[in-house]
Design an enzyme around this catalytic site. Structure first.
Site, short mmCIF file in Angstrom:
data_model
loop_
_atom_site.label_atom_id
_atom_site.label_comp_id
_atom_site.label_asym_id
_atom_site.label_seq_id
_atom_site.Cartn_x
_atom_site.Cartn_y
_atom_site.Cartn_z
N HIS A 1 -5.54 2.18 -6.09
CA HIS A 1 -5.02 3.58 -5.22
C HIS A 1 -6.06 3.70 -4.47
CE1 HIS A 1 -1.52 6.20 -5.61
NE2 HIS A 1 -1.51 6.09 -4.07
N LEU A 2 -6.56 3.46 -3.31
CA LEU A 2 -7.50 3.49 -2.37
C LEU A 2 -6.95 4.01 -0.63
CD1 LEU A 2 -10.30 1.33 -3.16
CD2 LEU A 2 -10.03 3.90 -3.57
N GLY A 3 -5.14 3.92 -0.81
CA GLY A 3 -4.64 3.98 0.74
C GLY A 3 -4.78 4.92 1.38
N ALA A 4 -5.42 6.28 0.39
CA ALA A 4 -5.66 7.69 1.49
C ALA A 4 -7.70 7.90 0.61
CB ALA A 4 -4.74 8.89 1.19
N ARG B 1 4.16 2.54 -3.07
CA ARG B 1 4.45 2.44 -4.10
C ARG B 1 4.54 1.51 -4.95
NH1 ARG B 1 2.63 6.24 -2.54
NH2 ARG B 1 2.69 8.83 -3.33
N CYS C 1 1.42 -1.22 -0.31
CA CYS C 1 0.28 -0.07 -0.23
C CYS C 1 0.92 1.28 0.23
CB CYS C 1 -1.10 0.55 1.34
SG CYS C 1 -2.12 -1.41 1.22
N GLU D 1 0.02 2.78 -13.03
CA GLU D 1 -1.63 3.54 -12.74
C GLU D 1 -2.38 4.46 -14.09
OE1 GLU D 1 -1.75 5.23 -9.10
OE2 GLU D 1 -0.49 3.17 -8.31
P1 NAD Z 1 7.21 7.78 6.18
O1 NAD Z 1 8.66 8.98 5.45
O2 NAD Z 1 6.87 8.35 6.81
O3 NAD Z 1 7.92 6.52 6.41
C1 NAD Z 1 8.60 5.16 5.16
C2 NAD Z 1 10.03 4.82 6.52
O4 NAD Z 1 10.65 4.36 4.42
C3 NAD Z 1 11.35 5.42 6.84
O5 NAD Z 1 10.96 5.18 7.72
C4 NAD Z 1 11.93 5.47 6.06
O6 NAD Z 1 12.94 5.45 6.88
C5 NAD Z 1 11.61 4.92 5.48
N1 NAD Z 1 13.00 4.02 4.63
C6 NAD Z 1 13.47 4.67 3.47
N2 NAD Z 1 14.49 3.43 2.52
C7 NAD Z 1 14.23 2.46 3.02
C8 NAD Z 1 15.28 1.69 2.43
N3 NAD Z 1 16.36 1.34 1.73
N4 NAD Z 1 14.63 0.39 3.48
C9 NAD Z 1 14.10 0.43 4.59
N5 NAD Z 1 13.53 0.94 4.88
C10 NAD Z 1 13.54 1.99 4.24
O7 NAD Z 1 6.94 7.48 5.07
P2 NAD Z 1 5.16 7.48 4.92
O8 NAD Z 1 4.20 8.46 5.85
O9 NAD Z 1 4.77 6.46 6.54
O10 NAD Z 1 4.82 6.67 3.72
C11 NAD Z 1 5.36 5.25 3.42
C12 NAD Z 1 4.82 5.44 2.02
O11 NAD Z 1 3.58 5.15 1.86
C13 NAD Z 1 4.82 6.32 1.23
O12 NAD Z 1 5.54 5.71 -0.19
C14 NAD Z 1 3.64 7.04 0.36
O13 NAD Z 1 3.87 7.18 -1.14
C15 NAD Z 1 3.52 5.96 0.58
N6 NAD Z 1 1.41 6.49 1.15
C16 NAD Z 1 0.88 5.57 -0.20
C17 NAD Z 1 -0.67 5.61 0.16
C18 NAD Z 1 -1.91 4.84 -0.63
O14 NAD Z 1 -2.97 5.58 -0.92
N7 NAD Z 1 -1.53 3.42 -1.03
C19 NAD Z 1 -0.72 6.53 1.30
C20 NAD Z 1 -0.23 7.52 1.60
C21 NAD Z 1 1.50 7.35 1.74
C1 MLT Z 2 -0.46 9.33 -1.32
O1 MLT Z 2 0.91 9.72 -1.49
O2 MLT Z 2 -0.77 10.48 -0.29
C2 MLT Z 2 -0.88 8.33 -1.37
O3 MLT Z 2 -0.37 8.10 -2.02
C3 MLT Z 2 -2.19 9.31 -1.77
C4 MLT Z 2 -2.76 9.81 -2.81
O4 MLT Z 2 -1.83 9.83 -3.88
O5 MLT Z 2 -3.70 10.31 -2.37
#
Ligand code: NAD
Ligand code: MLT
Length: 523
Positions: free
Chosen positions: A276-279, A229, A227, A258
Site C-alpha cells: 500500500h505504497l501508492g501515497a 482498493r 493501486c 492488509e
Molecule cells: P475519484 O473519486 O477522483 O475517482 C474515482 C472514479 O471512479 C470516479 O471518476 C468515479 O466516477 C469512478 N467510479 C465510481 N464508480 C464506478 C464504477 N462502478 N465503475 C467505474 N468507475 C466508477 O478518486 P481518486 O482520487 O481517483 O481515487 C481512486 C482510488 O484510488 C480510490 O479507491 C482511492 O481510495 C484510491 N487511492 C489509493 C492510493 C494508494 O495508496 N494505493 C492512494 C490514493 C487513492
Molecule cells: C488513500 O486512500 O489516500 C490511500 O490509500 C493512501 C493511504 O491510505 O494513506
C-alpha cells in the site's frame, strides 16, 4: 481545544495543528483505547491505520471533525459520524500524483520484470533470458475509473505512446474525448487491453468488477494493476488467472485484508506486490497532512470545510454569495416550524431567479436544519440535518425556477403538517436577508429578535387593542407590518417586539375580538 492524531502524520501537518491547539500524537491505539480517549477531544486526525467504528464515534462528546489524511474513507463509519453531527473530511488531491506515478511504476515493473530480476541478481544469478519483457509503446491501457488518479494515469500513459480506453459511468463522452480517451464497457476493455488498471473507490458496484469471467476474456499476455482498493479485483480469481497462465502478470498495491500475510496471492507466479505504497511519497504525505490540518483549524475556529464528505461543499466564492441566503433560509424555516408545531411531514425549498442557477445545496441543508432545530435543538447541525430529516421521514423537496418578479433572487420555504402549511418568502438586499411574504401576505421584515405573528380579520378595532395590550405590559413594539387583504377577509399582522412575550399575554391577545391566532416566534 484538543486534537488527537492517531496515525503517523507529517511534521508540517502536526506543526500547523500545534500552532492552534493542544495536540496528542498517540498511534497504535486499539478500539477500546480510542473509545476511552474520544470524550477528551474536539478533532481526530487519521490516516488509513485507525478504524473509526460506530462505537468509537458514539463515545465522542465534543468531536466536531474527523480528518482523513488521504483519499479513501473506508476506515471511517461516515454514516455514524453524520448521525452524530461530526464533519468527515479527506484530502482528495494531495496524493493523486503519487498514486498515479506508483501505477506507472507498477506497469513498467510488470512490463520489464524489474522486481524479479533485482531479486535474482541479488541472489547471485545472471538470468538475462528469463526476464525478457515487453514494451509499453503502442500498447493499449484500459483504465477502469477515470477520476482524479485514473485521469492522471491516462495522461502519463499517453506520454508513453499508449492507446487509452476507459470505463467510468460518471464521465461523459465529451470529457473523455477532451482527454483523448475512448470510453468502452469493462467487457470490451478486458478483451483488447494489454494492460488494465483500476482506479475506482470500493463500492458495491465496483467490488469484484474484475472477476473470473473478466479474466477469462483477457488476452494471455494481459497484465493488470490495482493501486486503488483491495477487492475491486477478486483476489481468488486473480490468483487462479496468474497460476494458470490465463494472464501474464499482476501488480498489486492494495489488498482485501492488509497486511495480506494470509493471502494466497503473495505466492502467485508473476505477481508484483507493494505494501500500500501508492501515497507513500514525501510530497504526498506533506500535502495530505497540511490539507487536513487546515480543515481542522478552519472547522474548530467556526469556519467551513472544503473537502467534507458528509456535507455539501461548494467553492469558496459561491459560499460567499450564498452565505446570506443560508442564514435567511435557516431563519425562515425555523420561523415556519415555530408557527406550525413539531411533527413536520414535508419541507419545500424553492429558488427563483438568479439563485436558481447556483449550487444551492448548502441553502437547502440550512433550511432543513432550521426546521428540525425547533424540535431537536442543538442536536441538529449542517452535517446531520439531511440524515435526521430522512430518519424522521420528513420529505425534503427542492425546486428551481429562473423566473423573477420584483427581486433578482428569492427563496421560499414551506413546511407542511397534514393539511396545515406555513410558508415564507425572502430575498437578500445589500447582503442582508429580509422576509417579503408570510403565507399569502406581503410583508417587509428584517429577521431578528422576537416577532408576534397574529392572524386576524381585516376590520377596525383589532390592531389597536393588541398594541395597547403589549404597551400595558411594557413590551415595546419596534416594527409592525400588516399584510394586504380585502376588507373583512383574513390577514396577518407581524409585530417585532423587543422582548419575549409571556404566554398569558399571548393568550389575552388571542381573545381580542377579530384575532384568529397569535404566535410568538424567535427569529
Ligand atoms: P475519484 O473519486 O477522483 O475517482 C474515482 C472514479 O471512479 C470516479 O471518476 C468515479 O466516477 C469512478 N467510479 C465510481 N464508480 C464506478 C464504477 N462502478 N465503475 C467505474 N468507475 C466508477 O478518486 P481518486 O482520487 O481517483 O481515487 C481512486 C482510488 O484510488 C480510490 O479507491 C482511492 O481510495 C484510491 N487511492 C489509493 C492510493 C494508494 O495508496 N494505493 C492512494 C490514493 C487513492
Ligand atoms: C488513500 O486512500 O489516500 C490511500 O490509500 C493512501 C493511504 O491510505 O494513506
Amino acid at each position: 481545544m484538543k486534537v488527537l492524531v492517531s496515525d503517523p502524520l507529517s511534521e508540517q501537518g502536526l506543526t500547523l495543528l500545534k500552532e492552534h491547539f493542544t495536540v496528542d500524537l498517540l498511534t497504535g491505539l486499539s478500539e477500546d483505547d480510542l473509545i476511552e480517549k474520544m470524550p477528551e477531544y474536539d478533532a481526530l486526525v487519521i490516516r488509513s491505520g485507525t478504524q473509526v467504528t460506530s462505537k468509537v464515534i458514539e463515545a465522542s462528546i465534543n468531536m466536531k471533525i474527523i480528518g482523513r489524511a488521504g483519499v479513501g474513507v473506508d476506515n471511517v463509519d461516515v454514516e455514524a459520524a453524520t448521525q452524530k453531527g461530526i464533519i468527515v473530511v479527506n484530502a482528495p488531491e494531495g496524493n493523486m500524483l503519487s498514486a498515479a506515478e506508483h501505477t506507472i511504476a507498477m506497469m513498467m515493473s510488470l512490463a520489464r520484470n524489474i522486481p524479479q530480476a533485482n531479486e535474482s541478481l541479488k541472489s547471485k544469478k545472471w538470468e538475462r533470458s528469463k526476464f525478457m519483457g515487453v514494451e509499453v509503446n503502442g500498447k493499449t491501457l484500459g483504465v477502469i475509473g477515470l477520476g482524479r488518479i485514473g485521469a492522471e494515469v491516462a495522461k502519463r500513459a499517453q506520454g508513453l505512446n499508449m492507446v487509452v480506453l476507459a470505463y467510468d459511468p460518471f464521465v461523459s463522452d465529451e470529457r473523455a474525448k477532451e482527454m483523448g480517451v475512448r470510453m468502452m464497457s469493462v467487457r470490451d476493455i478486458v478483451k483488447v487491453a494489454d494492460f488494465i488498471t483500476v482506479h475506482t473507490p470500493l463500492t458495491k458496484e465496483t467490488r469484484n468488477i474484475i472477476d473470473a469471467e473478466e479474466f477469462s476474456l483477457m488476452k494471455r499476455n494481459a497484465r493488470i494493476i490495482n493501486c486503488a482498493r483491495g477487492g475491486i479485483i477478486n483476489e481468488d480469481a486473480l490468483a487462479h488467472a496468474l497460476n494458470n497462465d490465463i494472464i501474464a502478470g499482476a501488480a498489486i498495491d492494495v489488498f482485501v485484508k492488509e497486511p495480506p500475510f494470509e493471502s494466497s496471492l503473495l505466492d502467485c507466479k508473476n505477481l508484483i506486490a507493494t505494501p500500500h505504497l501508492g501515497a507513500s511519497t514525501e510530497e504526498a504525505q506533506v500535502n495530505v497532512a497540511v490539507s487536513v490540518a487546515e480543515e481542522v483549524v478552519s472547522v474548530l475556529q467556526g469556519g467551513a470545510a472544503k473537502n467534507a464528505i458528509n456535507i455539501p461543499s461548494v467553492k469558496p466564492e459561491l459560499m460567499t454569495m450564498l452565505a446570506p441566503y443560508i442564514k435567511l433560509a435557516e431563519t425562515m424555516s425555523n420561523a415556519c416550524a415555530q408557527l406550525l408545531g413539531k411533527n413536520y411531514e414535508k419541507i419545500g425549498i424553492s429558488y427563483y431567479g438568479d439563485i436558481a442557477e447556483k449550487d444551492t445545496r448548502p441553502v437547502t441543508v440550512a433550511a432543513v436544519k432550521g426546521m428540525l432545530q425547533v424540535a431537536l435543538g442543538s442536536a441538529v447541525n449542517y452535517v446531520n440535518a439531511n440524515s435526521l430529516a430522512k430518519s424522521r421521514q420528513v420529505e425534503v423537496v427542492e425546486s428551481k425556477s429562473e423566473s423573477k418578479e420584483e427581486f433578482s433572487s428569492t427563496i421560499m420555504v414551506q413546511i407542511t403538517i397534514g393539511q396545515e402549511k406555513a410558508s415564507m418568502v425572502g430575498t437578500v438586499i445589500g447582503g442582508k436577508g429580509k422576509i417579503i411574504r408570510i403565507n399569502q401576505e406581503q410583508v417587509d421584515i428584517i429577521p431578528s429578535g422576537y416577532m408576534i405573528v397574529a392572524k386576524h380579520i381585516n376590520k377596525p378595532n383589532v390592531i389597536g387593542p393588541c398594541c395597547i395590550l403589549l404597551g400595558k405590559n411594557n413590551i415595546n413594539i419596534s416594527g409592525m407590518q400588516v399584510g394586504r387583504a380585502s376588507i373583512g377577509g383574513t390577514t396577518i399582522m407581524a409585530l417585532n417586539v423587543d422582548s419575549e412575550v409571556p404566554d398569558p399575554i399571548l393568550e389575552e391577545m388571542r381573545s381580542v375580538e377579530g384575532i384568529i391566532d397569535a404566535k410568538l416566534i424567535k427569529l
